[in-house]
Design an enzyme around this catalytic site. Sequence first.
Site, PDB file in Angstrom:
ATOM      1  N   GLY A  80      -4.073   3.337  -6.365  1.00  0.00           N
ATOM      2  CA  GLY A  80      -2.209   2.992  -6.928  1.00  0.00           C
ATOM      3  C   GLY A  80      -1.385   2.762  -5.459  1.00  0.00           C
ATOM      4  O   GLY A  80      -1.653   3.304  -4.459  1.00  0.00           O
TER       5      GLY A  80
ATOM      6  N   GLY B 202      -0.287   4.127  -3.128  1.00  0.00           N
ATOM      7  CA  GLY B 202      -0.095   5.904  -2.011  1.00  0.00           C
ATOM      8  C   GLY B 202       1.256   6.177  -1.155  1.00  0.00           C
ATOM      9  O   GLY B 202       1.815   7.381  -1.056  1.00  0.00           O
ATOM     10  N   ARG B 203       1.090   4.088  -0.775  1.00  0.00           N
ATOM     11  CA  ARG B 203       2.865   4.851   0.261  1.00  0.00           C
ATOM     12  C   ARG B 203       3.450   3.709  -0.208  1.00  0.00           C
ATOM     13  O   ARG B 203       4.220   3.136   1.168  1.00  0.00           O
ATOM     14  CB  ARG B 203       2.211   4.714   1.899  1.00  0.00           C
ATOM     15  CG  ARG B 203       0.735   3.599   1.461  1.00  0.00           C
ATOM     16  CD  ARG B 203       1.192   3.377   3.686  1.00  0.00           C
ATOM     17  NE  ARG B 203       0.319   2.880   3.807  1.00  0.00           N
ATOM     18  CZ  ARG B 203       0.259   2.769   4.832  1.00  0.00           C
ATOM     19  NH1 ARG B 203       0.863   3.471   6.123  1.00  0.00           N
ATOM     20  NH2 ARG B 203      -1.683   1.777   5.615  1.00  0.00           N
TER      21      ARG B 203
ATOM     22  N   GLY C 169       1.137   9.298   2.080  1.00  0.00           N
ATOM     23  CA  GLY C 169       2.640   7.838   1.315  1.00  0.00           C
ATOM     24  C   GLY C 169       3.025   7.811   2.763  1.00  0.00           C
ATOM     25  O   GLY C 169       4.506   6.783   2.276  1.00  0.00           O
TER      26      GLY C 169
ATOM     27  N   ARG D 198      -1.767  -6.824  -8.431  1.00  0.00           N
ATOM     28  CA  ARG D 198      -2.983  -6.957  -7.437  1.00  0.00           C
ATOM     29  C   ARG D 198      -3.670  -7.283  -8.413  1.00  0.00           C
ATOM     30  O   ARG D 198      -3.549  -6.722  -9.859  1.00  0.00           O
ATOM     31  CB  ARG D 198      -3.090  -6.238  -6.743  1.00  0.00           C
ATOM     32  CG  ARG D 198      -1.785  -5.328  -5.680  1.00  0.00           C
ATOM     33  CD  ARG D 198      -2.113  -4.019  -5.477  1.00  0.00           C
ATOM     34  NE  ARG D 198      -0.584  -3.925  -4.904  1.00  0.00           N
ATOM     35  CZ  ARG D 198      -0.860  -3.975  -3.048  1.00  0.00           C
ATOM     36  NH1 ARG D 198      -1.121  -3.674  -3.122  1.00  0.00           N
ATOM     37  NH2 ARG D 198       0.846  -3.115  -2.719  1.00  0.00           N
TER      38      ARG D 198
ATOM     39  N   ASP E  99      -7.619  -4.417  -4.848  1.00  0.00           N
ATOM     40  CA  ASP E  99      -6.509  -3.981  -5.007  1.00  0.00           C
ATOM     41  C   ASP E  99      -5.545  -4.672  -3.590  1.00  0.00           C
ATOM     42  O   ASP E  99      -4.151  -4.765  -3.271  1.00  0.00           O
ATOM     43  CB  ASP E  99      -6.626  -2.488  -4.490  1.00  0.00           C
ATOM     44  CG  ASP E  99      -7.208  -1.826  -3.084  1.00  0.00           C
ATOM     45  OD1 ASP E  99      -8.060  -2.442  -3.173  1.00  0.00           O
ATOM     46  OD2 ASP E  99      -6.425  -1.173  -2.335  1.00  0.00           O
TER      47      ASP E  99
HETATM   48  P1  AMP Z   1      -5.383  -0.923   1.602  1.00  0.00           P
HETATM   49  O1  AMP Z   1      -6.527  -0.279   2.015  1.00  0.00           O
HETATM   50  O2  AMP Z   1      -4.015  -0.025   3.055  1.00  0.00           O
HETATM   51  O3  AMP Z   1      -4.270  -1.370   0.974  1.00  0.00           O
HETATM   52  O4  AMP Z   1      -4.913   0.885   0.989  1.00  0.00           O
HETATM   53  C1  AMP Z   1      -5.632   1.345   0.144  1.00  0.00           C
HETATM   54  C2  AMP Z   1      -5.131   2.489  -0.833  1.00  0.00           C
HETATM   55  O5  AMP Z   1      -4.973   3.756  -0.016  1.00  0.00           O
HETATM   56  C3  AMP Z   1      -4.114   2.244  -1.312  1.00  0.00           C
HETATM   57  O6  AMP Z   1      -4.064   3.276  -3.121  1.00  0.00           O
HETATM   58  C4  AMP Z   1      -2.703   2.631  -0.006  1.00  0.00           C
HETATM   59  O7  AMP Z   1      -1.704   2.834  -1.289  1.00  0.00           O
HETATM   60  C5  AMP Z   1      -3.102   4.184   0.006  1.00  0.00           C
HETATM   61  N1  AMP Z   1      -2.702   4.783   1.200  1.00  0.00           N
HETATM   62  C6  AMP Z   1      -3.571   3.865   2.248  1.00  0.00           C
HETATM   63  N2  AMP Z   1      -2.900   4.584   3.248  1.00  0.00           N
HETATM   64  C7  AMP Z   1      -1.980   5.655   3.025  1.00  0.00           C
HETATM   65  C8  AMP Z   1      -0.702   6.626   2.956  1.00  0.00           C
HETATM   66  N3  AMP Z   1      -0.762   6.780   4.344  1.00  0.00           N
HETATM   67  N4  AMP Z   1      -1.162   7.512   2.330  1.00  0.00           N
HETATM   68  C9  AMP Z   1      -0.938   7.546   0.672  1.00  0.00           C
HETATM   69  N5  AMP Z   1      -1.724   6.364   0.275  1.00  0.00           N
HETATM   70  C10 AMP Z   1      -2.510   5.650   1.163  1.00  0.00           C
HETATM   71 MG    MG Z   2      -3.415  -1.717  -0.286  1.00  0.00          MG
END
Ligand code: AMP
Ligand code: MG
Length: 537
Positions: free
Chosen positions: A110, A112-113, A146, A210, A280
């Site tokens: 989901g 997350g940020r 986040g 996505r 994702d």
């Molecule tokens: P990514 O590989 O960067 O696309 O991230 C994978 C997952 O981790 C996604 O659900 C992002 O929203 C979450 N995510 C990455 N960085 C953060 C963060 N600093 N805080 C919260 N969720 C994060």
């Molecule tokens: Mg991502």
Amino acid sequence: MNSQQTIKNLHDLEFDNQFTREMPADPETENFRRQVSQACYSRVSPTKVRQPQLVAYSKEVAELLDLSTAAVESDEFAEVFAGNQVLEGMDPFAMCYGGHQFGNWAGQLGDGRAINLGEVLNQKGEHWTLQLKGAGPTPYSRTADGLAVLRSSVREFLCSEAMYHLGVPTTRALSLVLTGEQVLRDMFYDGNPQREPGAVVCRVAPSFLRFGNYQIFASRGEIEPLRKLVDYTIRTDFPELGEPSREVYLRWFEEVCRRTADMIIHWMRVGFVHGVMNTDNMSILGLTIDYGPYGWLEDYDPNWTPNTTDAAGRRYRFGNQPQIALWNLVQLANAIFPLIEDAEPLQQSLDEYADGFEQGFQQMMADKLGFSTLQRETDLPLIEELQQVLQLVETDMTIFFRRLAFLKAEGEPTSDVAELMAPLMDAYYDPAKVTEDVRAKIVDWLQRYLKRLREEQSSDVERRERMNLVNPKYVLRNYLAQLAIDKAAAGDFSLVNELLELLRHPYDEQPGQEEYAGKRPEWARNRPGCSMLSCSS
Ligand code: AMP
Ligand code: MG
């Protein structure tokens, strides 16, 4: 500036939030980490920050939203796009999605940020979703904060716009805003977290859906919300396919395969390595999305991955991107299977991806080489052998292709090897390594290439013009992004803005800017940020 850009006051932006209006919402509105079922999203507000400061913005994206320069440069803009103020008509939310990370099902991930603010309805009647990245925790933040730091935000902001101007399908970036907050980051995952300036990028796209948005429902056996989401996607983003039905689902999947192939062909054309092609991070619209530990090929090495987390398996290496996209499409096919209940037609689209990719790739390479039509018999072996030639010694991909256009096919063929090689010598990181033996192999290929060019009807000048439209002179070299980050961290945003301007015209010669078209300097070879990025990027 475009006369259509009439919006001087942000409050005059018109929002039409189709997604939150039509899709099932999580009934819980408190902001705490949780599993969310039977819903596409959770409403959540951005977190307030201390001192928003606009670092840079894209005038083309402002134009898409009909925003005037005055509106973008207003104090209120920085407040809104740092997350401090929610405009009337916005309906902020985080999306629920899952995904396969590095080949393994990871369950619910989901936004997350990322927080979607709402959908701007512009004067042309287009919907553009605004999304803040780094505006605070959401129900999907799991164990993380986040937030985003300046370093990663500069990279996302600049690369989104650079890719757009290169002609690569991508999400866009409206703005880059400093929050005035400090964010703790363990950049090297070595137990030494540092405080870094926090920042927020506002991303803009017709939709941020996505593959993982569909996968999460399928993984939980939630077929009705899955069907709702697929129908919604088709109606809003693929209306040309017709009203949703089983037939149209299949056509839609075929179209997603086609768009994905097209996107990857562009990546291969410009030397872009995404670095974290988890499901994702695959847009349903075939847009490049989530600029994290991406990188640009300097030395032409198909095995190169910029992502330190990927260093062991090299799953996301440059040369593997077409296969990974296919693997991801298989996961999407599995996710929508309950709506189709027949593997055969889905498999057919996957096969078409493979064929379509192959053909599109060959045509793209023919374009890069300046052939006005692809003559399979002569050209495919040339394309194939070029892969080897580029790997004989450390060769800069971007410079090599750009310089290839300077070869002379008109007039008497030269027998002088040095003269023949001269236009290309800039592409070699260590000219001393271009030994007799290596040179002989390169020259052999060049001579066959020149022979092929002589069969073309076009002049050298005309061919060069064509090649220059597909072989960029300027790309966001990893070290250039890092230089811009270093300066920005010291409060100087000039290089961010200079690169943004430079990369608006990547195919133009831009006399006076040659320093940005040169090879990666030696100091950047092994410097973190320049050759190695972590997911926390
Ligand atoms: P990514 O590989 O960067 O696309 O991230 C994978 C997952 O981790 C996604 O659900 C992002 O929203 C979450 N995510 C990455 N960085 C953060 C963060 N600093 N805080 C919260 N969720 C994060
Ligand atoms: Mg991502």
